[in-house]
Design an enzyme around this catalytic site. Structure first.
Site, PDB file in Angstrom:
ATOM      1  N   GLU A 179       0.904  -1.153   0.000  1.00  0.00           N
ATOM      2  CA  GLU A 179       0.000   0.000   0.000  1.00  0.00           C
ATOM      3  C   GLU A 179       0.933   1.190   0.000  1.00  0.00           C
ATOM      4  O   GLU A 179       1.338   1.666   1.062  1.00  0.00           O
ATOM      5  CB  GLU A 179      -0.854   0.023   1.279  1.00  0.00           C
ATOM      6  CG  GLU A 179      -1.855  -1.103   1.396  1.00  0.00           C
ATOM      7  CD  GLU A 179      -3.262  -0.637   1.107  1.00  0.00           C
ATOM      8  OE1 GLU A 179      -3.442   0.262   0.267  1.00  0.00           O
ATOM      9  OE2 GLU A 179      -4.185  -1.178   1.727  1.00  0.00           O
ATOM     10  N   CYS A 214      -2.711   9.219   2.497  1.00  0.00           N
ATOM     11  CA  CYS A 214      -2.277   8.667   1.219  1.00  0.00           C
ATOM     12  C   CYS A 214      -3.320   8.934   0.151  1.00  0.00           C
ATOM     13  O   CYS A 214      -3.022   8.938  -1.034  1.00  0.00           O
ATOM     14  CB  CYS A 214      -2.034   7.174   1.366  1.00  0.00           C
ATOM     15  SG  CYS A 214      -3.341   6.383   2.288  1.00  0.00           S
TER      16      CYS A 214
END
Ligand SMILES: NC(=O)c1ccc[n+]([C@@H]2O[C@H](COP(=O)([O-])OP(=O)(O)OC[C@H]3O[C@@H](n4cnc5c(N)ncnc54)[C@H](O)[C@@H]3O)[C@@H](O)[C@H]2O)c1
Length: 503
Positions: free
Chosen positions: A282, A317
């Site tokens: 990720e 993010c």
């Protein structure tokens, strides 16, 4: 008494009242009180390995982001101290702590207490220790927060069967654990990412080594202490505080069967090489938002843009990194009508914040937007700089006109990170064209489209990369924390010898 109650494994979900009480009673399980953390009374942390809390030789004092006082002492574990972590991981069989055929009761009774804890955590954990600590260290948005503890753990390992070629033969697909695994998470979601991924790893039968960015790893430690208090065997998870390089040394020596890494692109690519590809990622988010020609509800859309780009200081993010605004000559929507036709320009921000006591090491700048004309952004000499994630309150804004959608889609095609995206439009044909020609793993479409908000009610993760991980749903847990094992059973009846021919 509550702890004993909670440790009554196999009793199924616990009563809600006692669990709320349990979470509230910090003194029974927590080692720091966030209300009292200060330069004069710093909190201390410890490593956890093979079920024992241990100090390290050196410690690091962290400055309080609010006033600079050293308020947390965290182990600064060095590579020459990693032997117990390596041994602990090496002692875990590839078959895991449980799997569909070994100790399956562990995922039911062993984690039964979690089902009740889920509700208690959801309502009360964030009101107490973790939220206070968490907000102190990083002001993550908590609306709709999930605790990562889904109901019906056993269904996560649901398999399937297919009829065989002859009587007695059946093939079955099973979800199998990896056994020894590592979980590495960044500073910006100190509770949510470790909690969601850790629970997934445990449900599927793995033993994780948990490493959270040293600046916030105190939160994960307190989570583990709460889980122990509720009945989790202390040896089920190891916790390594310290520099990332020390964690890298453990991975190199212990070679866990799989690693889930959440963090920057730089470290992700390094780990992919060092683990020989045994990694789920990720990684960095360069997240775009495309406004369609039909955008309306201007106040709402602008508010969502501000949320996406600047909430949490842009340190998500999923933060909006690049906005493609549609410029409609003579139309209803002219977001940046006064902009020059060529050349980059600072739209707003760009200066350090003043009048605060935040230590310089953390950085504090104004919400910032830079306009770059679309054709300039696409030039090879500019494109990499324009599409590199800046992990702060910063976005690039550009505009496109009718007929330029292919250029917008070309920009999306050439980007290297494909995490979140938003198509702000209620024009179904426009939305379908953009969706059909892009790949981002978590894409929002419609007039209320956003880039942030995950993972509350859906999968969250990048797409277009076989190493891409997910978080937030049963599918994510199954993908990241288990692998496929096919077992073909063939118990007979055996055909007569006369029927046997060489084929
Ligand atoms: N895709 C997602 O879901 C997601 C979520 C949150 C953050 N992020 C990304 O994380 C980044 C910000 O976080 P950060 O600055 O903490 O990231 P980072 O990569 O610097 O650190 C992440 C973690 O990796 C560890 N680490 C560093 N070097 C290591 C090594 N050699 N071996 C093993 N571990 C090592 C760190 O200690 C930390 O725990 C941004 O790029 C952001 O987009 C991604």
């Amino acid at each position: 008494m509550l702890a004993r109650h909670a440790r009554g494994l196999g009793q199924g979900p616990l009563a809600f009242g006692p669990l709320m009480q349990l979470v509230r009673n910090l003194s029974e399980w927590a080692t720091v009180d966030p209300q009292k953390l200060s330069g004069s009374a710093p909190g201390t942390c410890a490593n956890l390995v093979s079920g024992r809390w241990q100090p390290s030789r050196e410690s690091r004092l962290l400055p309080d982001p609010l006033n600079g006082q050293p308020f947390i002492s965290v182990p600064h574990t060095q590579p020459d101290e990693i032997a117990p972590f390596v041994e602990s991981l090496r002692a875990v069989p590839k078959t895991g702590l449980h799997n569909p055929l070994k100790n399956p009761q562990r995922s039911l009774t062993g984690y039964g207490w979690l089902l009740g804890l889920r509700t208690a955590l959801h309502l009360h954990l964030h009101l107490h220790l973790h939220l206070h600590l968490h907000l102190h260290l990083h002001p993550e948005y908590y609306g709709g927060e999930r605790t990562g503890i889904p109901r019906g753990v056993r269904f996560l390992a649901r398999g399937f069967t297919v009829p065989g070629d002859h009587p007695g033969q059946t093939s079955s697909g099973n979800r199998w654990p990896y056994g020894p695994v590592a979980l590495i998470t960044p500073f910006n979601f100190p509770l949510e990412i470790p909690a969601l991924q850790l629970m997934g790893a445990l449900y599927m039968g793995n033993k994780p080594l948990l490493h959270v960015d040293q600046r916030v790893s105190i939160v994960a430690e307190q989570l583990l202490r709460l889980l122990h208090h509720c009945g989790m065997p202390p040896a089920d998870v190891d916790l390594l505080h310290g520099p990332g390089a020390t964690c890298g040394a453990v991975l190199a020596a212990a070679q866990p069967r799989s690693t889930l890494f959440t963090g920057s692109q730089r470290v992700a690519e390094r780990l992919a090489v060092e683990t020989h590809g045994k990694v789920f990622l990720e990684d960095a988010g360069f997240d775009w938002k495309i406004m369609g020609p039909d955008v309306r509800d201007v106040d709402y859309v602008a508010w969502q843009c501000d949320q996406d780009a600047y909430a949490c200081s842009g340190q998500k993010c999923s933060a909006q990194s690049m906005l493609f605004a549609h410029r409609s000559d003579g139309g209803r929507w002219e977001l940046f009508a006064n902009l020059p036709s060529a050349g980059a320009k600072l739209l707003f921000g760009g200066k350090p914040l003043t009048g605060h006591s935040i230590p310089g090491v953390y950085g504090a700048i104004e919400p910032t937007a830079v306009f770059v004309p679309l054709e300039e952004a696409l030039r090879p000499e500019h494109f990499e700089a324009v599409t590199t994630e800046v992990f702060g309150p910063f976005q690039v804004v550009t505009e496109w006109r009718d007929g330029q959608l292919p250029l917008v889609l070309e920009a999306c095609e050439r980007m290297t990170n494909h995490l979140t995206a938003a198509v702000v439009s209620n024009d179904i044909n426009f939305v379908q064209t953009v969706l059909a020609n892009t790949v981002n793993g978590t894409t929002y479409a419609g007039i209320r489209a956003r880039t942030t908000g995950a993972p509350q009610n859906h999968w969250f993760g990048p797409a277009g990369d076989p190493r891409g991980a997910g978080i937030g749903t049963p599918e994510a847990i199954r993908l990241v924390w288990s692998c496929h094992r096919e077992i073909i059973t063939d118990f007979g009846p055996v055909p007569p010898a006369s029927a046997l021919k060489l084929s």
